[in-house]
Scaffold this motif. Structure first.
Motif, PDB file in Angstrom:
ATOM      1  N   ILE A  92      17.937  13.956  25.551  1.00 51.18           N
ATOM      2  CA  ILE A  92      19.369  13.660  25.524  1.00 51.18           C
ATOM      3  C   ILE A  92      19.976  13.924  26.895  1.00 51.18           C
ATOM      4  N   ASN A  93      21.183  13.411  27.080  1.00 49.09           N
ATOM      5  CA  ASN A  93      21.906  13.628  28.333  1.00 49.09           C
ATOM      6  C   ASN A  93      21.009  13.380  29.550  1.00 49.09           C
ATOM      7  N   LEU A  94      20.390  12.222  29.544  1.00 46.99           N
ATOM      8  CA  LEU A  94      19.448  11.910  30.612  1.00 46.99           C
ATOM      9  C   LEU A  94      20.153  11.732  31.950  1.00 46.99           C
ATOM     10  N   LYS A  95      19.466  12.137  33.003  1.00 46.23           N
ATOM     11  CA  LYS A  95      19.995  12.057  34.362  1.00 46.23           C
ATOM     12  C   LYS A  95      19.121  11.123  35.191  1.00 46.23           C
ATOM     13  N   ARG A  96      19.657  10.649  36.290  1.00 48.78           N
ATOM     14  CA  ARG A  96      18.894   9.740  37.147  1.00 48.78           C
ATOM     15  C   ARG A  96      17.586  10.382  37.590  1.00 48.78           C
ATOM     16  N   GLU A  97      17.606  11.673  37.814  1.00 46.50           N
ATOM     17  CA  GLU A  97      16.400  12.357  38.276  1.00 46.50           C
ATOM     18  C   GLU A  97      15.336  12.496  37.184  1.00 46.50           C
ATOM     19  N   ASP A  98      15.660  12.079  35.970  1.00 46.99           N
ATOM     20  CA  ASP A  98      14.662  12.063  34.903  1.00 46.99           C
ATOM     21  C   ASP A  98      13.816  10.794  34.936  1.00 46.99           C
ATOM     22  N   THR A  99      14.165   9.873  35.819  1.00 45.34           N
ATOM     23  CA  THR A  99      13.385   8.654  35.960  1.00 45.34           C
ATOM     24  C   THR A  99      11.964   8.992  36.394  1.00 45.34           C
ATOM     25  N   ALA A 100      11.002   8.531  35.600  1.00 44.90           N
ATOM     26  CA  ALA A 100       9.600   8.854  35.870  1.00 44.90           C
ATOM     27  C   ALA A 100       8.720   8.132  34.866  1.00 44.90           C
ATOM     28  N   VAL A 101       7.433   8.154  35.128  1.00 54.99           N
ATOM     29  CA  VAL A 101       6.467   7.752  34.117  1.00 54.99           C
ATOM     30  C   VAL A 101       6.137   9.006  33.311  1.00 54.99           C
ATOM     31  N   TYR A 102       6.276   8.901  32.006  1.00 50.81           N
ATOM     32  CA  TYR A 102       6.032  10.032  31.123  1.00 50.81           C
ATOM     33  C   TYR A 102       4.663   9.870  30.469  1.00 50.81           C
ATOM     34  N   TYR A 103       3.880  10.908  30.579  1.00 56.81           N
ATOM     35  CA  TYR A 103       2.515  10.893  30.059  1.00 56.81           C
ATOM     36  C   TYR A 103       2.367  11.912  28.927  1.00 56.81           C
ATOM     37  N   CYS A 104       1.506  11.559  28.008  1.00 58.90           N
ATOM     38  CA  CYS A 104       1.145  12.471  26.924  1.00 58.90           C
ATOM     39  C   CYS A 104      -0.288  12.938  27.172  1.00 58.90           C
ATOM     40  N   TRP A 124      -5.660  11.908  28.575  1.00 53.87           N
ATOM     41  CA  TRP A 124      -4.307  11.515  28.933  1.00 53.87           C
ATOM     42  C   TRP A 124      -4.065  10.072  28.514  1.00 53.87           C
ATOM     43  N   GLY A 125      -2.822   9.752  28.189  1.00 51.45           N
ATOM     44  CA  GLY A 125      -2.458   8.373  27.958  1.00 51.45           C
ATOM     45  C   GLY A 125      -2.142   7.687  29.270  1.00 51.45           C
ATOM     46  N   ASN A 126      -1.799   6.402  29.172  1.00 49.49           N
ATOM     47  CA  ASN A 126      -1.489   5.623  30.370  1.00 49.49           C
ATOM     48  C   ASN A 126      -0.041   5.738  30.805  1.00 49.49           C
ATOM     49  N   GLY A 127       0.785   6.374  29.994  1.00 44.54           N
ATOM     50  CA  GLY A 127       2.158   6.628  30.386  1.00 44.54           C
ATOM     51  C   GLY A 127       3.130   5.562  29.916  1.00 44.54           C
ATOM     52  N   THR A 128       4.400   5.962  29.865  1.00 44.77           N
ATOM     53  CA  THR A 128       5.481   5.035  29.551  1.00 44.77           C
ATOM     54  C   THR A 128       6.624   5.311  30.522  1.00 44.77           C
ATOM     55  N   LEU A 129       7.190   4.251  31.067  1.00 46.17           N
ATOM     56  CA  LEU A 129       8.190   4.381  32.112  1.00 46.17           C
ATOM     57  C   LEU A 129       9.582   4.593  31.528  1.00 46.17           C
ATOM     58  N   VAL A 130      10.242   5.617  32.022  1.00 51.08           N
ATOM     59  CA  VAL A 130      11.636   5.879  31.676  1.00 51.08           C
ATOM     60  C   VAL A 130      12.468   5.705  32.937  1.00 51.08           C
ATOM     61  N   THR A 131      13.444   4.828  32.856  1.00 47.55           N
ATOM     62  CA  THR A 131      14.335   4.583  33.994  1.00 47.55           C
ATOM     63  C   THR A 131      15.756   4.901  33.577  1.00 47.55           C
ATOM     64  N   VAL A 132      16.358   5.832  34.291  1.00 45.50           N
ATOM     65  CA  VAL A 132      17.738   6.220  34.009  1.00 45.50           C
ATOM     66  C   VAL A 132      18.605   5.657  35.124  1.00 45.50           C
ATOM     67  N   SER A 133      19.398   4.674  34.763  1.00 41.09           N
ATOM     68  CA  SER A 133      20.183   3.985  35.780  1.00 41.09           C
ATOM     69  C   SER A 133      21.358   3.278  35.132  1.00 41.09           C
ATOM     70  N   SER A 134      22.430   3.151  35.887  1.00 35.80           N
ATOM     71  CA  SER A 134      23.588   2.415  35.383  1.00 35.80           C
ATOM     72  C   SER A 134      23.562   0.983  35.902  1.00 35.80           C
TER      73      SER A 134
END
Length: 134
Positions: A92-104, A124-134
């Motif tokens: 929640i309350n995601l910030k621009r600096e949270d932009t990253a590839v998230y891996y499990c 490890w998984g291959n990851g999923t991209l999270v982009t926080v941007s307006s």
């Protein structure tokens, strides 16, 4: 063979929320899958990979990195009949600096120094991209 597949990434505006899912399956592990801790890590462009959250297999206890303290919750569902675990990362309350590839990753632990992976890259998984941007 263990399969780890992340999903749920995407584009979200600052202040928004996102839920990531990690499906872990496999019957070749030495121990039952639900005994393993499972964690989320992320890697932002130009930065080192860092631990985000880790949930234990034995008692369900968890640990969140300071960088996302109060903004993330990890949970897991154990499907013993099918040797499958699903781990969720609610952000929640995601910030621009949270932009990253998230891996499990299967196998994690935590200390005062943060979250670390316990097993090799085969878990490890291959990851999923999270982009926080307006």
């Amino acid at each position: 063979q263990v399969q780890i597949v992340e999903s749920g990434g995407g584009l979200v505006q600052p202040g928004g929320s996102l839920r990531l899912s990690c499906a872990v399956s496999g019957r070749t592990l030495p121990y039952s899958l639900d005994l393993y801790a499972i964690g989320w890590f992320r890697q932002a462009p130009g930065k080192e990979r860092e631990g985000v959250s880790c949930i234990a297999g034995s008692d369900g206890s968890s640990f969140n990195a300071d960088s996302m303290a109060g903004r993330v919750r990890i949970s897991r569902y154990n499907d013993r009949d099918n040797a499958k675990n699903t781990v969720y990362l609610q952000m929640i309350n995601l910030k621009r600096e949270d932009t990253a590839v998230y891996y499990c990753a299967l196998g994690c632990t935590w200390s005062n120094f943060g979250i670390t992976s316990e097993l090799g890259m085969d878990y490890w998984g291959n990851g999923t991209l999270v982009t926080v941007s307006s």
